[in-house]
Design a protein around this motif. Structure first.
Motif, PDB file in Angstrom:
ATOM      1  N   THR A 251       0.724  -1.276  -0.085  1.00  0.00           N
ATOM      2  CA  THR A 251      -0.126  -0.045  -0.020  1.00  0.00           C
ATOM      3  C   THR A 251       0.686   1.068  -0.043  1.00  0.00           C
ATOM      4  N   THR A 252       2.068   1.152   0.639  1.00  0.00           N
ATOM      5  CA  THR A 252       2.764   2.508   0.655  1.00  0.00           C
ATOM      6  C   THR A 252       2.945   3.222  -0.649  1.00  0.00           C
TER       7      THR A 252
ATOM      8  N   ASP B 192       7.606  -7.863  -6.871  1.00  0.00           N
ATOM      9  CA  ASP B 192       6.987  -9.000  -6.603  1.00  0.00           C
ATOM     10  C   ASP B 192       5.364  -9.161  -6.830  1.00  0.00           C
TER      11      ASP B 192
ATOM     12  N   ARG C 270       1.610 -11.204  -6.062  1.00  0.00           N
ATOM     13  CA  ARG C 270       0.812 -12.083  -5.363  1.00  0.00           C
ATOM     14  C   ARG C 270       0.446 -13.440  -6.263  1.00  0.00           C
TER      15      ARG C 270
ATOM     16  N   ASN D 135      -0.573  -6.666  -7.102  1.00  0.00           N
ATOM     17  CA  ASN D 135       0.320  -5.529  -7.084  1.00  0.00           C
ATOM     18  C   ASN D 135       0.190  -4.902  -8.677  1.00  0.00           C
TER      19      ASN D 135
ATOM     20  N   GLY E 253       9.250  -1.721  -0.533  1.00  0.00           N
ATOM     21  CA  GLY E 253       8.830  -1.516   0.543  1.00  0.00           C
ATOM     22  C   GLY E 253       9.492  -2.408   1.817  1.00  0.00           C
TER      23      GLY E 253
ATOM     24  N   HIS F  59      10.613  -7.872   6.210  1.00  0.00           N
ATOM     25  CA  HIS F  59      10.737  -8.370   4.815  1.00  0.00           C
ATOM     26  C   HIS F  59      10.539  -7.253   3.513  1.00  0.00           C
TER      27      HIS F  59
ATOM     28  N   ALA G 213       9.994  -6.986  -0.806  1.00  0.00           N
ATOM     29  CA  ALA G 213       9.468  -7.830  -1.952  1.00  0.00           C
ATOM     30  C   ALA G 213       8.887  -8.799  -1.237  1.00  0.00           C
TER      31      ALA G 213
ATOM     32  N   LYS H 243       2.650 -13.480   4.776  1.00  0.00           N
ATOM     33  CA  LYS H 243       1.551 -12.555   4.589  1.00  0.00           C
ATOM     34  C   LYS H 243       0.820 -12.673   3.498  1.00  0.00           C
TER      35      LYS H 243
ATOM     36  N   ARG I 123       3.506 -16.306  -3.922  1.00  0.00           N
ATOM     37  CA  ARG I 123       3.871 -15.329  -4.518  1.00  0.00           C
ATOM     38  C   ARG I 123       5.128 -15.435  -5.326  1.00  0.00           C
TER      39      ARG I 123
ATOM     40  N   LYS J 198       6.580   0.413  12.131  1.00  0.00           N
ATOM     41  CA  LYS J 198       7.889  -0.185  11.297  1.00  0.00           C
ATOM     42  C   LYS J 198       9.277   0.565  11.911  1.00  0.00           C
TER      43      LYS J 198
HETATM   44  C1  6PG Z   1       3.694  -6.864  -1.285  1.00  0.00           C
HETATM   45  C2  6PG Z   1       4.847  -6.034  -1.242  1.00  0.00           C
HETATM   46  C3  6PG Z   1       5.515  -6.044   0.278  1.00  0.00           C
HETATM   47  C4  6PG Z   1       5.283  -4.600   0.859  1.00  0.00           C
HETATM   48  C5  6PG Z   1       5.648  -4.887   2.351  1.00  0.00           C
HETATM   49  C6  6PG Z   1       4.949  -3.251   2.982  1.00  0.00           C
HETATM   50  O1  6PG Z   1       3.396  -7.617  -2.136  1.00  0.00           O
HETATM   51  O2  6PG Z   1       3.092  -7.259   0.030  1.00  0.00           O
HETATM   52  O3  6PG Z   1       5.595  -6.258  -2.058  1.00  0.00           O
HETATM   53  O4  6PG Z   1       6.816  -6.446   0.327  1.00  0.00           O
HETATM   54  O5  6PG Z   1       6.089  -3.674   0.312  1.00  0.00           O
HETATM   55  O6  6PG Z   1       4.770  -5.639   3.069  1.00  0.00           O
HETATM   56  O7  6PG Z   1       3.512  -3.367   2.638  1.00  0.00           O
HETATM   57  P1  6PG Z   1       2.853  -2.016   2.986  1.00  0.00           P
HETATM   58  O8  6PG Z   1       3.303  -0.993   1.988  1.00  0.00           O
HETATM   59  O9  6PG Z   1       1.445  -2.070   2.590  1.00  0.00           O
HETATM   60  O10 6PG Z   1       3.042  -1.612   4.487  1.00  0.00           O
END
Ligand code: 6PG
Length: 247
Positions: free
Chosen positions: A48-49, A74, A76, A86, A136, A142, A144, A167, A172, A195
Protein backbone atom coordinates in the motif's frame (compact mmCIF):
# COMPACT_ATOMS: atom_id res chain seq x y z
CA UNK A 1 34.15 -9.59 5.25
CA UNK A 2 33.39 -6.23 3.66
CA UNK A 3 31.84 -3.59 5.90
CA UNK A 4 28.10 -3.16 5.58
CA UNK A 5 27.22 -0.19 3.35
CA UNK A 6 25.88 2.86 5.16
CA UNK A 7 22.24 3.36 4.25
CA UNK A 8 21.21 6.80 3.05
CA UNK A 9 18.18 7.91 5.01
CA UNK A 10 15.92 10.73 3.82
CA UNK A 11 13.37 11.73 6.44
CA UNK A 12 10.14 13.41 5.35
CA UNK A 13 7.48 14.93 7.57
CA UNK A 14 4.73 12.47 6.67
CA UNK A 15 3.64 9.75 4.24
CA UNK A 16 2.43 12.35 1.75
CA UNK A 17 5.87 13.93 1.56
CA UNK A 18 7.44 10.46 1.26
CA UNK A 19 5.22 9.85 -1.75
CA UNK A 20 6.11 13.21 -3.30
CA UNK A 21 9.85 12.74 -2.78
CA UNK A 22 9.63 9.23 -4.24
CA UNK A 23 7.84 10.43 -7.36
CA UNK A 24 10.42 13.18 -7.76
CA UNK A 25 13.33 10.73 -7.45
CA UNK A 26 11.85 8.27 -9.93
CA UNK A 27 11.27 11.08 -12.46
CA UNK A 28 14.80 12.39 -11.94
CA UNK A 29 16.35 8.93 -12.32
CA UNK A 30 14.27 8.23 -15.42
CA UNK A 31 15.33 11.47 -17.11
CA UNK A 32 19.01 10.88 -16.36
CA UNK A 33 18.94 7.26 -17.51
CA UNK A 34 16.99 7.99 -20.70
CA UNK A 35 19.47 10.78 -21.54
CA UNK A 36 22.34 8.31 -21.03
CA UNK A 37 20.91 5.14 -22.55
CA UNK A 38 17.59 5.91 -24.17
CA UNK A 39 15.73 3.62 -21.76
CA UNK A 40 14.78 3.37 -18.07
CA UNK A 41 13.83 0.09 -16.42
CA UNK A 42 12.09 0.17 -13.04
CA UNK A 43 10.70 -2.55 -10.76
CA UNK A 44 7.68 -1.32 -8.83
CA UNK A 45 6.93 -2.21 -5.23
CA UNK A 46 3.64 -3.68 -4.14
CA UNK A 47 1.68 -3.27 -0.95
CA UNK A 48 0.00 0.00 0.00
CA UNK A 49 2.81 2.48 0.73
CA UNK A 50 3.83 3.22 -2.87
CA UNK A 51 0.29 3.80 -4.22
CA UNK A 52 0.29 7.55 -3.58
CA UNK A 53 3.78 7.88 -5.06
CA UNK A 54 2.53 6.24 -8.27
CA UNK A 55 -0.44 8.62 -8.41
CA UNK A 56 1.87 11.63 -8.00
CA UNK A 57 4.32 10.25 -10.53
CA UNK A 58 1.46 9.89 -13.04
CA UNK A 59 0.72 13.62 -12.64
CA UNK A 60 4.30 14.81 -13.27
CA UNK A 61 5.07 16.54 -16.59
CA UNK A 62 8.79 15.73 -16.41
CA UNK A 63 8.78 11.97 -17.01
CA UNK A 64 9.96 10.34 -20.31
CA UNK A 65 7.04 7.88 -20.31
CA UNK A 66 7.67 6.49 -23.78
CA UNK A 67 11.12 5.20 -22.77
CA UNK A 68 10.25 3.50 -19.50
CA UNK A 69 9.83 -0.27 -19.08
CA UNK A 70 7.92 -1.30 -15.95
CA UNK A 71 8.70 -4.47 -14.02
CA UNK A 72 7.61 -5.67 -10.57
CA UNK A 73 9.51 -6.52 -7.40
CA UNK A 74 6.96 -9.12 -6.48
CA UNK A 75 3.43 -10.29 -7.14
CA UNK A 76 0.84 -12.28 -5.34
CA UNK A 77 -0.46 -15.57 -6.84
CA UNK A 78 -3.80 -14.05 -7.83
CA UNK A 79 -5.44 -13.01 -11.11
CA UNK A 80 -4.16 -9.73 -12.54
CA UNK A 81 -7.49 -8.01 -11.77
CA UNK A 82 -7.71 -9.32 -8.19
CA UNK A 83 -7.85 -6.63 -5.46
CA UNK A 84 -4.70 -8.22 -4.00
CA UNK A 85 -2.74 -7.90 -7.26
CA UNK A 86 0.26 -5.55 -7.15
CA UNK A 87 -0.15 -5.19 -10.91
CA UNK A 88 -3.77 -4.05 -10.46
CA UNK A 89 -2.64 -1.44 -7.90
CA UNK A 90 -0.02 -0.12 -10.31
CA UNK A 91 -2.47 -0.16 -13.21
CA UNK A 92 -5.05 1.88 -11.31
CA UNK A 93 -2.58 4.33 -9.72
CA UNK A 94 -0.14 4.75 -12.63
CA UNK A 95 -0.49 2.85 -15.92
CA UNK A 96 -4.08 3.84 -16.68
CA UNK A 97 -3.38 7.47 -15.77
CA UNK A 98 -0.60 7.78 -18.31
CA UNK A 99 -1.82 5.33 -20.97
CA UNK A 100 1.38 3.31 -20.72
CA UNK A 101 1.54 0.95 -23.71
CA UNK A 102 1.11 -2.72 -22.83
CA UNK A 103 4.44 -3.64 -24.42
CA UNK A 104 6.24 -1.59 -21.78
CA UNK A 105 4.61 -3.35 -18.81
CA UNK A 106 6.21 -6.65 -17.79
CA UNK A 107 3.78 -8.33 -15.43
CA UNK A 108 4.63 -11.31 -13.25
CA UNK A 109 2.02 -13.96 -14.14
CA UNK A 110 0.98 -14.86 -10.60
CA UNK A 111 -2.21 -16.42 -11.94
CA UNK A 112 -0.33 -19.42 -13.35
CA UNK A 113 -0.83 -22.68 -11.48
CA UNK A 114 2.84 -23.49 -11.96
CA UNK A 115 4.52 -20.58 -10.14
CA UNK A 116 7.99 -22.00 -10.74
CA UNK A 117 7.30 -21.78 -14.47
CA UNK A 118 6.04 -18.22 -13.96
CA UNK A 119 9.28 -17.38 -12.12
CA UNK A 120 11.42 -18.82 -14.93
CA UNK A 121 9.33 -16.99 -17.53
CA UNK A 122 9.88 -13.70 -15.71
CA UNK A 123 13.57 -14.30 -15.22
CA UNK A 124 13.87 -14.61 -19.01
CA UNK A 125 12.51 -11.10 -19.62
CA UNK A 126 14.06 -9.38 -16.60
CA UNK A 127 17.02 -7.10 -17.49
CA UNK A 128 20.33 -8.24 -16.04
CA UNK A 129 20.53 -4.93 -14.20
CA UNK A 130 17.42 -2.91 -13.47
CA UNK A 131 17.99 0.84 -13.42
CA UNK A 132 15.73 1.37 -10.43
CA UNK A 133 14.06 -0.88 -7.87
CA UNK A 134 11.42 0.48 -5.52
CA UNK A 135 10.88 -1.61 -2.40
CA UNK A 136 8.73 -1.50 0.70
CA UNK A 137 9.39 -3.08 4.07
CA UNK A 138 7.08 -5.11 6.27
CA UNK A 139 6.90 -4.93 10.06
CA UNK A 140 8.92 -8.16 10.18
CA UNK A 141 11.68 -6.72 8.03
CA UNK A 142 10.66 -8.45 4.79
CA UNK A 143 11.08 -6.73 1.46
CA UNK A 144 9.47 -7.65 -1.85
CA UNK A 145 8.33 -11.18 -0.97
CA UNK A 146 11.58 -12.14 0.73
CA UNK A 147 10.46 -13.08 4.23
CA UNK A 148 12.51 -13.76 7.38
CA UNK A 149 13.77 -17.33 7.58
CA UNK A 150 12.99 -18.09 3.94
CA UNK A 151 15.54 -19.96 1.83
CA UNK A 152 14.78 -17.39 -0.91
CA UNK A 153 16.62 -14.76 1.13
CA UNK A 154 19.83 -16.78 0.75
CA UNK A 155 19.44 -17.48 -2.98
CA UNK A 156 22.61 -16.67 -4.89
CA UNK A 157 21.78 -17.76 -8.45
CA UNK A 158 18.12 -17.42 -9.38
CA UNK A 159 16.84 -13.87 -9.95
CA UNK A 160 13.12 -14.65 -9.63
CA UNK A 161 11.57 -17.20 -7.28
CA UNK A 162 8.19 -18.63 -6.35
CA UNK A 163 7.73 -18.47 -2.58
CA UNK A 164 5.19 -19.04 0.18
CA UNK A 165 5.17 -16.35 2.85
CA UNK A 166 3.33 -15.39 6.03
CA UNK A 167 1.76 -12.27 4.54
CA UNK A 168 -1.52 -13.13 2.82
CA UNK A 169 -1.94 -14.08 0.08
CA UNK A 170 0.88 -16.53 0.88
CA UNK A 171 1.86 -17.81 -2.60
CA UNK A 172 3.96 -15.22 -4.44
CA UNK A 173 6.58 -14.45 -7.03
CA UNK A 174 9.52 -12.29 -6.01
CA UNK A 175 12.76 -10.83 -7.24
CA UNK A 176 15.54 -12.74 -5.49
CA UNK A 177 18.69 -11.18 -3.95
CA UNK A 178 20.82 -11.45 -7.13
CA UNK A 179 18.30 -9.28 -8.99
CA UNK A 180 18.23 -6.72 -6.18
CA UNK A 181 22.01 -6.62 -5.86
CA UNK A 182 22.37 -6.05 -9.63
CA UNK A 183 20.13 -2.95 -9.60
CA UNK A 184 21.73 0.41 -10.33
CA UNK A 185 19.60 2.14 -7.67
CA UNK A 186 17.26 0.95 -4.93
CA UNK A 187 14.85 3.11 -2.95
CA UNK A 188 13.06 1.65 0.06
CA UNK A 189 9.87 3.32 1.30
CA UNK A 190 9.01 3.01 4.99
CA UNK A 191 6.24 4.91 6.78
CA UNK A 192 4.43 4.62 10.07
CA UNK A 193 5.40 4.06 13.70
CA UNK A 194 4.68 0.32 13.52
CA UNK A 195 7.84 -0.10 11.42
CA UNK A 196 10.12 2.14 13.52
CA UNK A 197 11.61 -0.61 15.68
CA UNK A 198 12.36 -3.04 12.85
CA UNK A 199 13.74 -0.23 10.66
CA UNK A 200 16.16 0.74 13.43
CA UNK A 201 17.24 -2.91 13.86
CA UNK A 202 17.74 -3.26 10.12
CA UNK A 203 19.77 -0.05 9.70
CA UNK A 204 21.82 -0.12 12.88
CA UNK A 205 21.87 -3.70 14.15
CA UNK A 206 24.05 -6.66 13.22
CA UNK A 207 23.79 -7.87 9.64
CA UNK A 208 21.59 -10.93 9.39
CA UNK A 209 19.68 -10.85 6.11
CA UNK A 210 18.05 -14.19 6.87
CA UNK A 211 16.34 -12.56 9.86
CA UNK A 212 15.97 -9.11 8.28
CA UNK A 213 15.74 -9.46 4.48
CA UNK A 214 15.50 -5.69 3.98
CA UNK A 215 19.20 -5.62 4.91
CA UNK A 216 19.87 -6.94 1.40
CA UNK A 217 19.15 -3.32 0.42
CA UNK A 218 21.43 -1.64 2.97
CA UNK A 219 23.16 0.25 0.16
CA UNK A 220 19.82 1.76 -0.81
CA UNK A 221 18.22 5.12 -0.12
CA UNK A 222 15.54 4.81 2.54
CA UNK A 223 12.79 7.42 2.20
CA UNK A 224 10.94 7.41 5.48
CA UNK A 225 8.56 9.58 7.48
CA UNK A 226 9.24 10.88 10.97
CA UNK A 227 7.10 8.15 12.51
CA UNK A 228 9.14 5.35 10.95
CA UNK A 229 12.40 7.18 11.74
CA UNK A 230 11.55 7.58 15.44
CA UNK A 231 14.06 4.96 16.63
CA UNK A 232 16.90 5.86 14.27
CA UNK A 233 20.04 7.49 15.69
CA UNK A 234 20.84 11.09 14.75
CA UNK A 235 23.93 9.88 12.86
CA UNK A 236 21.59 8.45 10.24
CA UNK A 237 18.93 11.15 10.14
CA UNK A 238 20.55 14.49 11.01
CA UNK A 239 21.34 16.95 8.19
CA UNK A 240 24.74 16.13 6.75
CA UNK A 241 24.53 12.51 7.87
CA UNK A 242 24.73 11.46 4.25
CA UNK A 243 25.18 13.07 0.91
CA UNK A 244 21.41 12.82 0.57
CA UNK A 245 21.05 15.42 3.30
CA UNK A 246 23.75 17.56 1.77
CA UNK A 247 22.02 17.66 -1.60
C1 6PG B 1 3.75 -7.07 -1.14
C2 6PG B 1 4.87 -6.08 -1.05
C3 6PG B 1 5.52 -6.09 0.30
C4 6PG B 1 5.28 -4.71 0.86
C5 6PG B 1 5.53 -4.66 2.34
C6 6PG B 1 5.01 -3.33 2.88
O1 6PG B 1 3.47 -7.56 -2.23
O2 6PG B 1 3.11 -7.30 -0.11
O3 6PG B 1 5.77 -6.18 -2.03
O4 6PG B 1 6.88 -6.36 0.33
O5 6PG B 1 6.16 -3.79 0.20
O6 6PG B 1 4.81 -5.73 2.94
O7 6PG B 1 3.64 -3.27 2.62
P1 6PG B 1 2.83 -1.92 2.91
O8 6PG B 1 3.38 -0.89 1.96
O9 6PG B 1 1.39 -2.27 2.62
O10 6PG B 1 3.09 -1.56 4.36
Amino acid sequence: MSAAPTPRVVVQNDAGEVADETARRIAEAARARVRASGRFTIALAGGTTPKRAYELLAERPDVPWGAIDFYFGDERAVPHDDPDSNYRMARESLFDRQSIEEGRIFRMRGELTDLDAAASEYEAVLPQSLDFVLLGMGEDGHTASLFPGSAAVLEEERRVLAVVGPKPPPRRLTLAPPALRAAREIVVLVTGSAKAAVLARALTGPIDVHALPVQIALGATFIVDHAAAADLPARLTSPGSSEENRS
